[in-house]
Design a protein around this motif. Structure first.
Motif, short mmCIF file in Angstrom:
data_model
loop_
_atom_site.label_atom_id
_atom_site.label_comp_id
_atom_site.label_asym_id
_atom_site.label_seq_id
_atom_site.Cartn_x
_atom_site.Cartn_y
_atom_site.Cartn_z
N THR B 44 18.48 39.83 34.92
CA THR B 44 19.85 40.33 34.74
C THR B 44 20.47 39.75 33.47
N GLN B 86 23.32 45.68 38.89
CA GLN B 86 22.64 45.20 40.10
C GLN B 86 23.63 45.16 41.26
N ASP B 172 19.23 47.96 36.58
CA ASP B 172 19.06 46.65 37.20
C ASP B 172 18.97 46.81 38.72
N GLU B 173 17.77 46.82 39.21
CA GLU B 173 17.50 46.97 40.65
C GLU B 173 18.25 48.14 41.28
MG LIG Z 1 19.27 40.04 38.68
#
Ligand SMILES: [Mg+2]
Ligand SMILES: Nc1ncnc2c1ncn2[C@@H]1O[C@H](COP(=O)(O)OP(=O)(O)OP(=O)(O)O)[C@@H](O)[C@H]1O
Lengths: 331, 251
Positions: B44, B86, B172-173
């Motif tokens: 991140t 995220q 991000d995810e």
């Molecule tokens: Mg992360």
């Protein structure tokens, strides 16, 4: 158009505003016309504040400064007209076609640097910086000995609109103010739903995301701040005409606080809310002290202790204030 | 290989900790590049530097051949760097459609327009609706974003990034916290997107990563432990030892 609850409420409010001068004459209380005009003027100022406070999430604690600046434009040009002197080589004037737009411009122009600096911060620092700027302007006006210093400027006549209107008449002035307020509400309605309005509302919701989407957020917030400053300046010109007076107290922080109270009381993030908030606060201010003095002499001057619980209740139980209750808003 | 995005010896420190530690990474135009690594590896943090929210302490970031190391977030976004967060980052008081319309508007040019109702502007609404359909949220267009289910918010998150018409998507995810069905749908969607837009994908779901990625970079303690094709990564002894060991048995 279907007659929804908010629309019916709006129609009733508008009808009441239109009818007020006639009713006041009918019940022989002409004072209500002047009180009504004062309410409309503060409503205009509160609406301009809500554009940045409620829609843009900018908690400006110095909005009265722009109102005061607009008032001083009227006052200063009046003073030069009165004694025949000049200001930067220009004669004074009471012509409303010139003075009112100038008051708007002065408010907007003052908001530009103040906004540009304040908007480098957010949250509590933003509140403090806008407050500090407003207090600086307050002391500046206090020090303007040429324009009455602490005592301000008493006006003996309202702005003139040669060939158009005579607002010396209280009822005419009332309707002019009402017309301007309605125009500002319509403009505000368009603005908050326009592309621009979506950007400032988005910035209030989630500024970080706005930047990640590619918006230069500060630029839009500054534009909103300047528009609000201009409208506050216009409200200031109207206030000077309503009270026939301008003085430093118009810029005092407590006036900025009153404007915030009007917005919160009436319904933050709505356009009609601040109008209702201005009406409520000024009506409370007008009648509650009298009532309290009747109950117990000398308590009237502490009337604001009534305001605290009212505000607290509204904030706790009606997040969109009075308008939220009237319109049946869900949040 | 032409790299759309490159970092050169990037370093980002938080106090004594180097969350990014001399990282040089290249993402080729058109590829889906996965970034994997254990919790706290600095994934991140890297995305934050690429998007512009974090400023690196050392090194450079090149996007499309241009040094963007110190360019502000919004300018990078305007150049085509879009990210999803995220931790879901949406506009809670706007409807799902208006969330995406705001993203379309960001891409459509300047927003100093004060009069026309943006909610009726077909140049914003039509593309927004199309993107919502694409991520599977068409039926939820008028729902306030805050009332969406978690998985739907994740879809909206991606829809907003997509709607800005990006050249590089930093994801991000995207599947964080999604149920198996929603994850499968997201994988399908990413498969569709693959090739039309360059993607840097951070993801813990190894099934998804190995199904989607053209290339994989393994990040450990801010350093590039290994980079290569999925097959190379799968068989890399260092990777197996440091990170993948157990997780790969399942793949
Ligand atoms: Mg992360
Ligand atoms: N703002 C910050 N201040 C201090 N330390 C930070 C900050 N942000 C991240 N870190 C630290 O930097 C390291 C990398 O964090 P990062 O969030 O980039 O990891 P990650 O790979 O994304 O992890 P995850 O898989 O859990 O999302 C961690 O040790 C984290 O605690």
């Amino acid at each position: 158009m279907p007659l929804t609850r908010p629309r019916i409420a709006l129609l009733i409010l508008f009808a009441a505003a239109l009818a007020l001068p006639s009713v006041a004459v009918w019940i022989d209380e002409p004072f209500y016309v002047r009180l009504g005009a004062r309410i409309l003027v503060f409503a205009l100022a509160a609406v301009s504040l809500d554009l940045i406070l409620g829609f843009g999430g900018m908690v400006s604690f110095g909005h009265a400064a722009f109102v005061g600046i607009g008032g001083y434009v009227v006052g200063i040009l009046f003073a030069h007209q009165a004694d025949g002197s000049t200001l930067f080589g220009f004669p004074g004037t009471v012509n409303g076609f010139i003075v009112w737009p100038l008051a708007f411009l002065a408010g907007a122009l003052a908001a530009l640097p103040i906004g540009a600096i304040s908007l480098r911060t957010s949250g509590v620092p933003f509140i403090m910086i806008t407050l500090a700027f407003a207090q600086m302007l307050f002391y500046l006006m206090t020090g303007l000995k040429a324009y009455g210093g602490d005592d301000g400027i008493a006006l003996w006549s309202r702005s003139s609109f040669p060939g158009a209107l005579n607002i010396a008449d209280h009822t005419t002035f009332y309707y002019v103010t009402l017309g301007l307020l309605v125009a500002v509400l319509v403009l505000g309605w368009r603005l908050v739903n326009s592309r621009f309005g979506r950007v400032i509302r988005g910035a209030k919701d989630n500024e970080r995301r706005m930047k990640a989407l590619g918006y230069p957020v500060t630029r839009y917030k500054l534009a909103a701040f300047v528009i609000a400053g201009g409208l506050a300046g216009l409200a200031g010109a109207l206030l000077a005409n309503a009270t026939m007076f301008v003085g430093p107290q118009y810029l005092h922080w407590s006036r900025s606080g009153d404007l915030i109270v009007m917005v919160v009381l009436g319904g933050i993030g709505t356009l009609i809310g601040p109008v209702l908030g201005a009406a409520s606060l000024l009506l409370l201010e007008e009648f509650v002290p009298e009532l309290m003095d009747m109950v117990h002499a000398g308590t009237g001057e502490h009337w604001k202790i009534v305001l605290g619980p009212v505000l607290l209740g509204l904030v706790l139980f009606a997040r969109k204030g009075i308008w939220g209750v009237i319109a049946g808003a869900r949040r | 290989m032409t790299a759309l995005l490159r970092t050169e010896s990037l370093v980002k420190r938080f106090g004594g900790l180097a969350a990014t530690d001399g990282l040089s990474l290249a993402v080729a135009e058109g590829e889906l590049h996965a970034l994997i690594g254990p919790n706290g590896a600095g994934k991140t943090t890297l995305i934050g530097q690429l998007a512009g929210e974090l400023t690196p302490d050392e090194g450079r970031i090149l996007f499309d051949g241009r040094d963007v190391t110190r360019m502000p977030v919004h300018k990078r976004a305007q150049r085509g760097l879009a990210r999803s967060f995220q931790i879901t980052s949406i506009f809670p008081s706007f409807s799902a459609l208006d969330n995406v319309a705001l993203a379309v508007q960001a891409h459509a040019g300047h927003s100093f327009r004060f009069w026309r109702d943006a909610g009726r502007d077909r140049r914003l609404v039509d593309p927004a609706r199309a993107v919502l359909e694409r991520v599977g949220l068409g039926a939820r267009a008028n729902t306030p974003a805050e009332a969406l289910a978690h998985g739907e918010k994740r879809q909206l998150e991606l829809a907003m990034a997509l709607a800005t018409g990006p050249r590089l998507l930093l994801l991000d995810e995207p599947m964080a916290g999604m149920g198996p069905e929603e994850s499968a749908r997201m994988v399908d969607l990413l498969k569709e997107l693959k090739g039309t837009v360059t993607i840097l994908l951070v993801e813990h779901d190894m099934d998804a990563v190995f199904a989607l990625a053209d290339r994989i970079t393994v990040l450990v303690r801010g350093k590039d432990l290994a980079s290569g094709t999925p097959a190379e990564i799968r068989n890399d002894p260092a990777v197996r030892e440091a990170y993948l060991g157990d997780e790969l048995e399942a793949v």
